[in-house]
Design a protein around this motif. Structure first.
Motif, PDB file in Angstrom:
ATOM      1  N   LYS A 439       0.825  -1.207   0.000  1.00  0.00           N
ATOM      2  CA  LYS A 439       0.000   0.000   0.000  1.00  0.00           C
ATOM      3  C   LYS A 439       0.858   1.257   0.000  1.00  0.00           C
ATOM      4  CE  LYS A 439      -3.448   2.677   0.136  1.00  0.00           C
ATOM      5  NZ  LYS A 439      -4.168   2.914  -1.122  1.00  0.00           N
ATOM      6  N   LEU A 440       1.897   1.269   0.783  1.00  0.00           N
ATOM      7  CA  LEU A 440       2.751   2.457   0.846  1.00  0.00           C
ATOM      8  C   LEU A 440       3.414   2.734  -0.501  1.00  0.00           C
ATOM      9  CD1 LEU A 440       4.411   1.934   4.351  1.00  0.00           C
ATOM     10  CD2 LEU A 440       2.748   3.696   3.724  1.00  0.00           C
ATOM     11  N   LEU A 441       3.838   1.693  -1.167  1.00  0.00           N
ATOM     12  CA  LEU A 441       4.474   1.901  -2.467  1.00  0.00           C
ATOM     13  C   LEU A 441       3.462   2.276  -3.542  1.00  0.00           C
ATOM     14  CD1 LEU A 441       7.141  -0.933  -2.374  1.00  0.00           C
ATOM     15  CD2 LEU A 441       7.557   1.513  -2.364  1.00  0.00           C
ATOM     16  N   HIS A 442       2.219   1.793  -3.396  1.00  0.00           N
ATOM     17  CA  HIS A 442       1.192   2.176  -4.371  1.00  0.00           C
ATOM     18  C   HIS A 442       0.979   3.689  -4.389  1.00  0.00           C
ATOM     19  CE1 HIS A 442      -0.869  -2.050  -4.267  1.00  0.00           C
ATOM     20  NE2 HIS A 442       0.299  -2.052  -4.866  1.00  0.00           N
ATOM     21  N   ILE A 443       1.243   4.328  -3.256  1.00  0.00           N
ATOM     22  CA  ILE A 443       1.010   5.776  -3.164  1.00  0.00           C
ATOM     23  C   ILE A 443       1.951   6.531  -4.097  1.00  0.00           C
ATOM     24  CG2 ILE A 443       1.024   7.733  -1.545  1.00  0.00           C
ATOM     25  CD1 ILE A 443       0.348   5.653   0.641  1.00  0.00           C
ATOM     26  N   TYR A 444       3.008   5.870  -4.533  1.00  0.00           N
ATOM     27  CA  TYR A 444       3.939   6.529  -5.452  1.00  0.00           C
ATOM     28  C   TYR A 444       3.275   6.832  -6.796  1.00  0.00           C
ATOM     29  CZ  TYR A 444       8.663   7.914  -6.718  1.00  0.00           C
ATOM     30  OH  TYR A 444       9.772   8.650  -7.052  1.00  0.00           O
ATOM     31  N   TYR A 445       2.131   6.215  -7.046  1.00  0.00           N
ATOM     32  CA  TYR A 445       1.410   6.483  -8.286  1.00  0.00           C
ATOM     33  C   TYR A 445       0.672   7.821  -8.243  1.00  0.00           C
ATOM     34  CZ  TYR A 445       2.128   1.639  -9.725  1.00  0.00           C
ATOM     35  OH  TYR A 445       2.682   0.454 -10.112  1.00  0.00           O
ATOM     36  N   GLN A 446       0.538   8.413  -7.065  1.00  0.00           N
ATOM     37  CA  GLN A 446      -0.194   9.676  -6.974  1.00  0.00           C
ATOM     38  C   GLN A 446       0.594  10.787  -7.650  1.00  0.00           C
ATOM     39  OE1 GLN A 446      -3.212   9.349  -5.937  1.00  0.00           O
ATOM     40  NE2 GLN A 446      -2.789   7.240  -5.363  1.00  0.00           N
ATOM     41  N   ASN A 447      -0.134  11.828  -8.051  1.00  0.00           N
ATOM     42  CA  ASN A 447       0.494  12.907  -8.802  1.00  0.00           C
ATOM     43  C   ASN A 447       1.304  13.851  -7.918  1.00  0.00           C
ATOM     44  OD1 ASN A 447      -0.547  12.015 -11.226  1.00  0.00           O
ATOM     45  ND2 ASN A 447      -2.441  13.164 -11.000  1.00  0.00           N
ATOM     46  N   SER A 448       0.934  13.944  -6.654  1.00  0.00           N
ATOM     47  CA  SER A 448       1.561  14.916  -5.769  1.00  0.00           C
ATOM     48  C   SER A 448       3.025  14.571  -5.508  1.00  0.00           C
ATOM     49  CB  SER A 448       0.796  14.985  -4.444  1.00  0.00           C
ATOM     50  OG  SER A 448       1.541  15.675  -3.479  1.00  0.00           O
ATOM     51  N   ILE A 449       3.891  15.559  -5.663  1.00  0.00           N
ATOM     52  CA  ILE A 449       5.320  15.334  -5.394  1.00  0.00           C
ATOM     53  C   ILE A 449       5.540  15.092  -3.909  1.00  0.00           C
ATOM     54  CG2 ILE A 449       5.803  17.795  -5.114  1.00  0.00           C
ATOM     55  CD1 ILE A 449       8.098  15.178  -6.778  1.00  0.00           C
ATOM     56  N   ASP A 450       4.685  15.668  -3.061  1.00  0.00           N
ATOM     57  CA  ASP A 450       4.815  15.425  -1.619  1.00  0.00           C
ATOM     58  C   ASP A 450       4.637  13.952  -1.300  1.00  0.00           C
ATOM     59  OD1 ASP A 450       5.193  18.126  -0.578  1.00  0.00           O
ATOM     60  OD2 ASP A 450       3.184  18.505  -1.309  1.00  0.00           O
ATOM     61  N   ASP A 451       3.651  13.323  -1.930  1.00  0.00           N
ATOM     62  CA  ASP A 451       3.419  11.892  -1.703  1.00  0.00           C
ATOM     63  C   ASP A 451       4.633  11.079  -2.131  1.00  0.00           C
ATOM     64  OD1 ASP A 451       0.687  11.796  -0.682  1.00  0.00           O
ATOM     65  OD2 ASP A 451       0.125  12.608  -2.620  1.00  0.00           O
ATOM     66  N   LYS A 452       5.167  11.402  -3.289  1.00  0.00           N
ATOM     67  CA  LYS A 452       6.309  10.642  -3.792  1.00  0.00           C
ATOM     68  C   LYS A 452       7.512  10.778  -2.865  1.00  0.00           C
ATOM     69  CE  LYS A 452       4.954  11.319  -8.650  1.00  0.00           C
ATOM     70  NZ  LYS A 452       4.694   9.940  -9.040  1.00  0.00           N
ATOM     71  N   LEU A 453       7.769  11.995  -2.417  1.00  0.00           N
ATOM     72  CA  LEU A 453       8.914  12.210  -1.539  1.00  0.00           C
ATOM     73  C   LEU A 453       8.752  11.485  -0.209  1.00  0.00           C
ATOM     74  CD1 LEU A 453       9.629  15.987  -2.155  1.00  0.00           C
ATOM     75  CD2 LEU A 453      11.030  14.068  -2.852  1.00  0.00           C
ATOM     76  N   LEU A 454       7.527  11.474   0.295  1.00  0.00           N
ATOM     77  CA  LEU A 454       7.309  10.780   1.566  1.00  0.00           C
ATOM     78  C   LEU A 454       7.476   9.277   1.396  1.00  0.00           C
ATOM     79  CD1 LEU A 454       6.643  10.997   4.515  1.00  0.00           C
ATOM     80  CD2 LEU A 454       4.211  10.934   3.954  1.00  0.00           C
ATOM     81  N   VAL A 455       7.022   8.726   0.283  1.00  0.00           N
ATOM     82  CA  VAL A 455       7.223   7.299   0.030  1.00  0.00           C
ATOM     83  C   VAL A 455       8.717   6.986  -0.030  1.00  0.00           C
ATOM     84  CG1 VAL A 455       6.905   5.444  -1.638  1.00  0.00           C
ATOM     85  CG2 VAL A 455       5.016   6.977  -1.151  1.00  0.00           C
ATOM     86  N   GLU A 456       9.477   7.846  -0.679  1.00  0.00           N
ATOM     87  CA  GLU A 456      10.918   7.619  -0.757  1.00  0.00           C
ATOM     88  C   GLU A 456      11.552   7.664   0.636  1.00  0.00           C
ATOM     89  OE1 GLU A 456      12.595  10.387  -3.487  1.00  0.00           O
ATOM     90  OE2 GLU A 456      11.418   9.669  -5.198  1.00  0.00           O
ATOM     91  N   ARG A 457      11.107   8.612   1.443  1.00  0.00           N
ATOM     92  CA  ARG A 457      11.652   8.712   2.806  1.00  0.00           C
ATOM     93  C   ARG A 457      11.261   7.493   3.632  1.00  0.00           C
ATOM     94  NH1 ARG A 457      10.926  14.300   5.919  1.00  0.00           N
ATOM     95  NH2 ARG A 457      12.521  14.861   4.387  1.00  0.00           N
ATOM     96  N   ILE A 458      10.014   7.061   3.509  1.00  0.00           N
ATOM     97  CA  ILE A 458       9.544   5.873   4.236  1.00  0.00           C
ATOM     98  C   ILE A 458      10.332   4.642   3.816  1.00  0.00           C
ATOM     99  CG2 ILE A 458       7.594   4.275   4.363  1.00  0.00           C
ATOM    100  CD1 ILE A 458       5.750   6.726   4.481  1.00  0.00           C
ATOM    101  N   PHE A 459      10.567   4.527   2.525  1.00  0.00           N
ATOM    102  CA  PHE A 459      11.320   3.368   2.032  1.00  0.00           C
ATOM    103  C   PHE A 459      12.728   3.346   2.632  1.00  0.00           C
ATOM    104  CE2 PHE A 459      14.161   1.315  -1.016  1.00  0.00           C
ATOM    105  CZ  PHE A 459      13.529   0.097  -1.174  1.00  0.00           C
ATOM    106  N   ALA A 460      13.348   4.520   2.691  1.00  0.00           N
ATOM    107  CA  ALA A 460      14.735   4.582   3.166  1.00  0.00           C
ATOM    108  C   ALA A 460      14.855   4.456   4.679  1.00  0.00           C
ATOM    109  CB  ALA A 460      15.379   5.891   2.703  1.00  0.00           C
ATOM    110  N   GLN A 461      13.792   4.786   5.407  1.00  0.00           N
ATOM    111  CA  GLN A 461      13.886   4.789   6.866  1.00  0.00           C
ATOM    112  C   GLN A 461      13.158   3.629   7.535  1.00  0.00           C
ATOM    113  OE1 GLN A 461      12.602   8.601   8.319  1.00  0.00           O
ATOM    114  NE2 GLN A 461      14.235   9.718   7.283  1.00  0.00           N
ATOM    115  N   PHE A 462      12.088   3.159   6.908  1.00  0.00           N
ATOM    116  CA  PHE A 462      11.244   2.170   7.581  1.00  0.00           C
ATOM    117  C   PHE A 462      11.167   0.830   6.850  1.00  0.00           C
ATOM    118  CE2 PHE A 462       9.646   6.340   8.827  1.00  0.00           C
ATOM    119  CZ  PHE A 462       9.588   6.222  10.200  1.00  0.00           C
ATOM    120  N   MET A 463      11.186   0.833   5.526  1.00  0.00           N
ATOM    121  CA  MET A 463      11.024  -0.425   4.804  1.00  0.00           C
ATOM    122  C   MET A 463      12.360  -1.122   4.587  1.00  0.00           C
ATOM    123  SD  MET A 463       8.093   0.838   2.112  1.00  0.00           S
ATOM    124  CE  MET A 463       7.605  -0.782   1.586  1.00  0.00           C
ATOM    125  N   VAL A 464      13.344  -0.361   4.137  1.00  0.00           N
ATOM    126  CA  VAL A 464      14.713  -0.876   4.028  1.00  0.00           C
ATOM    127  C   VAL A 464      15.616   0.177   4.671  1.00  0.00           C
ATOM    128  CG1 VAL A 464      16.496  -1.749   2.485  1.00  0.00           C
ATOM    129  CG2 VAL A 464      14.092  -1.992   1.849  1.00  0.00           C
TER     130      VAL A 464
END
Length: 1456
Positions: A439-464
């Motif tokens: 679900k968290l990675l699916h959010i990367y499909y959203q248009n908002s750059i804020d969403d994309k940046l947060l997914v990248e931060r979550i991936f780097a800090q919480f997922m891997v």
């Protein structure tokens, strides 16, 4: 009082032995000494000493005189108080004092002395303690009950004790105070309000914080006297809460604080008060309700509270406040939920439904706090929250407000890290929330750059987490990638791609700074800064900050060098962390409380820093894959089968080879990949080939031993590997080897010689290898390729049907069921296209001939030889391959120029193919070419035909594609202001002329003034204009109006002298003009510039020709309803909250759906437009399954949506067919069916037909000659087709077919070609095929005359490719096959159909409302996506396809 009166009356005071008279005549010290002796005497006396009591009676009276009670010395007063306390003890139960006033004075005196307890370090403290102990033990104050002023005495005592109590007192002092005060409450007749206030005031938070010991004393007192004091407490709250008498006590304003404290002390104190709170919860005063809600939140949420179970009516009443109209009340309820979930898990079920409603609350703060409450409880213990609560958080990740989305995403990330990554609650908990990562990675499909940046931060800090050790980090990434779903994998790939792209932009910026300063360099730097800013939050501010950062780069060489290292391909993860730290430290001076510039730079550094992948990481990942191959990894323990883990690991490496290719350059890595190439798993070998292709540029020089071992493997894969392996093997050779010509020759020559048309299954790999060699080295093999295409590909493969195939009623089958010969033909077409793409020239007319061949395949519905040997699914595949081949050629300028208008229009009709999968894949290919700006703008007009598609998800997908492509072009124009000379090919508004021209030549549009046909034209135009007109940028509405007006002053290039063709053109223009007028308020303004019309489509405007005529029939005006176009938000209405409190929440599917291409809001005159997509998860059955549908009696006919409500309309003439309405609850495709399509069975029409097969005229006698029992079979088969519904209106790809009365001038009426003659055999001989035929559209009309097959056959000499490809030109005015001469007598029998179907019944459109296998069609639009190949090897790998037959949707005229 019984004492010896004579002795008392004597008045003589007897002192204890050794004590002289105590009077004011002695010094203070002497008085104290004598009083101590008196105290000692009284202390030793007990109640039984009657003589002594009598003896010292006068002394007792003397000590109570004012002289002592008012003595100025505190020591004297203390000793006297101790004596008096002992006197009360000795003379109990009767005191020696009879005067009430004297008693009052004495007890007030004793109370004042108790203040000495305050100083625990005083020398006299023990005497004060003795005084307290004495009066508490004797209960001396109980004597005051009979006094009128007893309340004053008690109140003063209570105040004194509460004042003096402090943390220096031991437990005994505390106990004696409680004893003293409790005796007054318990043994007295009443408790005054003043006395009660004296106790309760210590519970008020302000006092409580000032003197915690007084609070504890009051708490202990109330616990001790709960039963006695409860009526007085109840009375107090009754007066304040129910009667509103706030004046009775100064504590009235603290009533709710007191209730909470009293409940915490002893819930029995409030047994009669709690029902009053239920009344207060329903108060009309918002603030009062809020106060009660805050109170009850604390009472219900307290850890050991049992209030909810003890007082269920109050609990239910409180839950009702979740839906309160007052926002702060709802907010308070939501905040309470967290404590309740943590302290009372048993109440979670009650809270779930109310939290569900509040998760859709109109107020952002409430939705936010719902997330906080659930996440807080989940982080404490996952078992405290159920799946429903977690789903509320999941839904809010798509909230319309960024603050709510961020909270939901971060909450899920923290839960995932705690329970999945760190496995704090075991495997079961990890499994329960395994969906979070997807679900968290699916959010990367959203248009908002804020969403994309947060997914990248979550991936780097919480997922891997990037701070893990390299081996642990790669292990974590390895198993994460293996367990992600398809769409999450695509999102992760896209994330890496975007980061890599931004890294390249920053590297380009640094390179520009290294160049000498000049105007072009400055402009390039500015352009690059703007591009980088678009990849950061708040692009407006980001531009300013990036300009500032660019100045730092220019001025500070140290920052520039750190950034250069950071974006270097060789940068390691540790180096990256160091560079980021140094740059931020440098920019953080001087330090400020808030530094938005620094925050923006951090965002940039986070995106470009390679914190996960470097050479060491790739080696660790390779080792992890090798462990899986060797069987020593923890695959099973991680819940991943070993084969899947290996395959996923190779796919991961493949993706990383695109973005981090330099990190693969090590012998160890290449050796491991070479071993993977030799594995039996096709997918693994394929991925390894792609990795070599992406990373092997330096293998020949740096790793010669790898080169030697790799070459034979590549040659073997190119010759005998799978389709995709062969492709990648050829590209590997091209990328790695400098002597590629030699290698290609060693592959080409044996493959060329071994081609055998009699073994089609052996031809696929050779054709693919030869095709890619032809594309990469066209000059090297130009002569043999030319003869190969002419003599083998066209003549032996495409022009021959060697193997009859099994007949089927399905229009599409899975890849493994496709005929090998068809797969070979598809690869043959692809090979031709690759050959042309390699040549990039049409000097020898090969492109023209190929285009004629491809369009001939489209004309013939995929059966080029028309021998009837090709099955329906294979024909669908061939049509799709031909259409996609035309799109591929159109991307090359030299071939685009030679595509005729007729060929373009025929290619466009593939968008309305009868097979759902053909339409789907063709739309994806079209979108892909347009999104890369490879296809010309006119191809975007093809999407307008999607308005005719009966499937909701196809229309929704087309709308998304249009939105995306229009936005891409607009963004491109903004970033490249200098391309104004290419405006005609880039400006999205210029698609309008192409759309008008395409719809003018729509085969469905036959009668110029036909209302129903014009309404369909309007639907298609609105499908395009709605998106273009959402924003009126640069007065675009007036520009579009001007374009339409200009078109009316021109003529159609295809028929400048054809009055009917031009009248149709002008009529379509008028439809467009009416749409613009009805939907825009600014259309009448001056156009910003004069539009330029494409000369390929329209003649030059005639200055002497003023076309002001309105060509629309007057009846059409009613169908243009004013209203603004709706916003083209790709997310649709996902995040819209409820408009009022307590409104029913949307379902998950409705929130996840993407808005349809035209809702009734946006186009009120089109009620049939879909409002949303259906979620594929709602559909249990495969698209290819046969579904037995329940039957319902027909409903009365009434005006319905022409796409969705066909089931409500049945004609009585339908009865002979034996068909009944299918239950819409079972077959989702029923929702889109035409409302009056069944009326079409009765009345024939003359409308033009597109597409596949036609139904011939069938008389009523024909209908009735079928036995009744065969109708039941038809009933079952009829509902089988779910996806393969034809586009609305008639079928596409064929010229109009006319009845005897309709034969155009100069044409002879024909009886049908070979195919129809083959079908005209008797029904008795077709018993085995009847069930299948009921799914086809086999009923025939009288066909247009067509030429004999021999006269139409293509001559293909082996020596000349041009001759081999030259074919009969595309007809100028009709799509479909060229007319054929009648070769059969008129008496040729007509084919009858089982079940007594009428002529058009078999064309009924069973449109599908089923989704693709992905949850959101927007997922298909990502740049990194799996190809939807048309060949049988890898076509539509991710989709389920329907096997059923598409039927035509009749227009409204036919319904009449």
């Amino acid at each position: 009082m019984a004492h010896n009166k004579p002795k008392v009356n004597d008045g003589k005071i007897t002192y204890p032995p050794g004590v002289k008279e105590i009077s004011d005549k002695i010094s203070k010290e002497e008085m104290v000494r004598r009083l101590k002796m008196v105290v000692k005497t009284f202390m030793d006396m007990d109640q039984d000493s009657e003589d002594e009591k009598e003896l010292y009676l006068n002394l007792a009276l003397h000590l109570a005189s004012d002289f002592f009670l008012k003595h100025p010395d505190k020591d004297v007063r203390l000793l006297v108080a101790c004596c008096l306390a002992d006197i009360f003890r000795i003379y109990a139960p009767e005191a020696p004092y009879t005067s009430p006033d004297k008693l009052k004075d004495i007890f007030m005196f004793i109370t004042r002395q108790l203040k000495g307890l305050e100083d625990t370090k005083s020398a006299q403290f023990n005497r004060y303690f003795y005084l307290l102990e004495n009066i508490a033990w004797v209960k001396s104050y109980n004597i005051c009950f009979e006094l009128e002023d007893s309340n004053d005495i008690f109140t003063q005592l209570y105040r004194t004790l509460f004042q003096v109590i402090n943390n220096g007192h031991n437990q005994k002092v505390h106990m004696h105070m409680v004893d003293l005060m409790s005796s007054i409450v318990c043994e007295g007749d009443t408790v005054s309000q003043e006395l009660l206030d004296t106790v309760l005031v210590n519970l008020v938070p302000a006092h409580k914080n000032l003197n915690k010991q007084a609070y504890d004393l009051a708490k202990a007192l109330l616990k001790r006297t709960a039963q006695a004091v409860e009526p007085y407490i109840t009375n107090f709250f009754n007066q304040v809460l129910m009667l509103g008498k706030t004046s009775i006590s100064d504590l009235s304003e603290h009533v709710f604080d007191l209730i909470l404290e009293l409940y915490n002390i002893d819930c029995h104190l409030l047994l009669s008060v709690l029902p009053q709170l239920e009344f207060k919860l329903k108060s009309n005063d918002n603030e009062e309700r809020l106060a009660v809600v805050k109170l009850l939140a604390k009472m219900f949420g307290a850890k050991d509270s049992e209030l909810a179970s003890q007082n269920k009516p109050l609990w239910q009443c409180y839950l009702g406040r979740f839906n309160d109209i007052h926002v702060p009340i709802r907010l308070e309820c939501v905040k309470f939920a967290s404590h309740c979930l943590v302290n009372h898990p048993d109440l979670a079920k009650d809270l779930t439904e109310f939290l569900k409603v509040r998760s859709h609350d109109p107020e952002e703060a409430i939705r936010h706090d719902v997330i906080v409450s659930i996440v807080t409880a989940a982080k404490k213990d996952l078992s405290l929250v159920n799946d429903h609560l977690l789903n509320f958080v999941r839904e809010r990740t798509l909230d319309k407000r960024w603050r709510v989305r961020r909270e939901a995403m971060m909450g899920l990330a923290q839960i995932y890290k705690k329970y999945c990554l760190q496995a704090e609650a075991g495997k079961e908990a990890s499994k329960q929330i395994s969906w979070i990562k997807d679900k968290l990675l699916h959010i990367y499909y959203q248009n908002s750059i804020d969403d994309k940046l947060l997914v990248e931060r979550i991936f780097a800090q919480f997922m891997v987490p990037h701070n893990l050790e390299t081996s642990e980090r790669m292990k974590c990434l390895y198993y994460l990638y293996a367990t992600l779903d398809t769409n999450a994998v695509k999102a992760l790939n896209e994330m890496w791609k975007c980061q890599n792209m931004l890294r390249h932009h920053v590297r380009d910026l640094l390179d520009l700074h290294k160049q000498p300063k000049s105007d072009p360099t400055d402009k390039a730097i500015f352009s690059k800064v703007m591009i980088i800013a678009k990849n950061l939050p708040d692009p407006g501010k980001a531009q300013d900050f990036m300009k500032k950062f660019d100045q730092f780069l220019e001025e500070d060489e140290r920052i520039r060098s750190h950034l250069d290292v950071l974006v270097s391909p060789n940068c390691s993860c540790k180096q990256a962390e160091g560079c980021v730290r140094e740059i931020t430290r440098k920019l953080s001076n001087p330090k400020q409380p808030t530094n938005p510039f620094l925050e923006m730079v951090k965002f940039l550094l986070e995106r470009i820093a390679p914190v996960h992948i470097d050479t060491e990481s790739i080696s660790a990942l390779i080792k992890q894959i090798n462990k899986s191959i060797d069987g020593t990894a923890d695959d099973e323990e991680e819940g991943v089968p070993t084969d899947e883990a290996i395959r996923a690991g190779l796919e991961l490496l493949k993706v990383l080879s695109f973005t981090h290719s330099i990190s693969f350059h090590s012998a160890e890595t290449f050796e491991s990949l070479l071993q993977c190439l030799k594995m039996e798993d096709e997918k693994v070998a394929e991925a390894a080939l792609q990795i070599f292709r992406n990373t092997g540029q330096k293998i020949e020089d740096d790793f010669p031993h790898i080169r030697s071992a790799l070459l034979p493997v590549l040659q073997q894969k190119a010759k005998k590997g799978t389709a995709r392996q062969a492709k990648h093997a050829i590209h590997c050779i091209h990328a790695i080897f400098s002597s590629k010509e030699t290698q290609f020759a060693q592959i080409f020559e044996p493959l060329h010689k071994s081609l055998d048309p009699s073994s089609p299954e052996q031809l696929i790999t050779p054709l693919i290898s030869i095709g890619h060699i032809a594309m990469l080295a066209p000059e090297q093999f130009s002569a043999p390729l030319k003869s190969l295409v002419a003599g083998f590909v066209v003549k032996d493969l495409l022009m021959n049907d060697r193997f009859p195939v099994k007949k089927t009623t399905k229009l599409w089958v899975p890849d493994d069921e496709v005929c090998p010969e068809t797969l070979t033909k598809i690869q043959a077409m692809k090979m031709m296209v690759r050959w042309l793409m390699g040549m990039r020239t049409n000097v020898n007319k090969s492109g023209t001939s190929t285009l004629r061949l491809l369009t001939a395949i489209l004309h013939s519905e995929g059966d080029l030889t028309e021998q009837g040997k090709i099955s329906k699914p294979d024909m669908s595949r061939l049509r799709l391959a031909a259409g996609c081949a035309v799109l591929k050629l159109a991307q090359e300028p030299c071939y685009y120029e030679i595509i005729t208008l007729e060929q373009f229009q025929l290619c466009a009709l593939v968008m309305n193919d009868e097979c759902y999968q053909v339409r789907q894949i063709f739309a994806q290919k079209l979108n892909k070419g347009l999104a890369k700006l490879r296809l010309p703008l006119e191809y975007m007009a093809i999407f307008s035909l999607c308005a005719k598609d009966p499937a909701k998800e196809r229309r929704a997908h087309a709308r998304q594609c249009l939105v995306k492509n229009i936005n891409i072009r607009r963004e491109y124009l903004k970033q490249h202001a200098a391309v104004s000379e290419k405006l005609l090919s880039l400006l999205p508004e210029y698609v309008v002329p192409y759309t008008i021209h395409l719809l003018t030549h729509d085969p469905d549009y036959v009668k110029v003034q036909d209302i129903e046909q014009l309404k369909d034209i309007k639907e298609c135009l609105w499908f395009m204009l709605e998106i273009l007109m959402v924003k009126n940028e640069n007065n675009s509405h007036a520009f579009i109006r001007k374009m339409v007006e200009n078109i009316k002053q021109t003529k159609d290039v295809q028929g400048p002298d054809d009055p009917k063709m031009n009248e149709k053109l002008y009529t379509v223009c008028d439809v467009a003009m009416n749409i613009i007028i009805s939907k825009s308020t600014t259309y009448s303004l001056e156009s910003p510039k004069d539009p330029v019309l494409p000369a390929k489509y329209f003649t030059h405007p005639d200055k002497n020709f003023n076309n002001s005529k309105n060509y629309l029939p007057s009846e059409m005006k009613a169908f243009f309803t004013p209203g603004k176009p709706k916003a083209t938000n790709v997310l649709g209405a996902v995040n819209k909250p409820l408009s009022s409190a307590g409104k029913q929440a949307q379902t998950k599917s409705s929130r996840m759906e993407t808005m349809s291409n035209a809702s009734s809001n946006s186009n009120p005159s089109s009620p049939g437009r879909s409002k949303g997509r259906l979620d594929s998860t709602e559909i249990d059955h495969s698209e290819n399954e046969d579904i037995t549908v329940m039957k319902n009696p027909p409903l009365p006919a009434k005006k319905m949506d022409k796409r969705e409500d066909s089931d409500h309309l049945r004609s009585e003439t339908d009865k002979p067919r034996g068909r009944k309405k299918a239950a819409s609850a079972i077959s989702l495709d029923q929702e889109d069916r035409s409302s009056a399509e069944l009326l079409d069975q009765v009345k024939p029409t003359k409308t033009s037909q597109r597409g596949r097969k036609r139904a011939a005229h069938t008389s009523e006698s024909d209908e009735q000659q079928w036995p009744e029992e065969k109708r039941s079979k038809e009933d079952l088969l009829e509902n089988e087709d779910e996806q393969n519904s034809p586009p609305k209106k008639t079928k596409r790809g064929r010229p109009p077919k006319v009845t005897i009365e309709e034969v155009p001038k100069g044409e002879t009426q024909g009886k049908g070609g070979k195919r129809s003659r083959k079908k005209a055999i008797s029904v008795e001989g077709e018993t085995g095929d009847r069930d299948n035929e009921n799914q086809e559209q086999k009923q025939k009309r009288t066909r247009q005359p067509r030429t004999p097959k021999k006269s139409q056959r293509i001559e293909t000499p082996e020596t000349d490719v041009n001759e081999s490809l030259s074919m009969e030109s595309t007809p100028q005015k009709r799509r479909g096959r060229p007319p054929k001469m009648a070769t059969a007598p008129q008496s040729q029998p007509k084919k009858n159909f089982r079940g007594g179907r009428t002529r058009r019944a078999v064309r009924e459109d069973d449109s599908s409302a089923e989704m693709d296998s992905h949850h959101d069609s927007s997922l298909e639009n990502m740049d990194i996506s799996q190809e939807s190949s048309v060949d049988g090897v890898n076509a539509a790998e991710e989709n389920e396809f329907s096997t059923l037959r598409v039927r035509r949707k009749p227009n409204k005229r036919e319904r009449r």
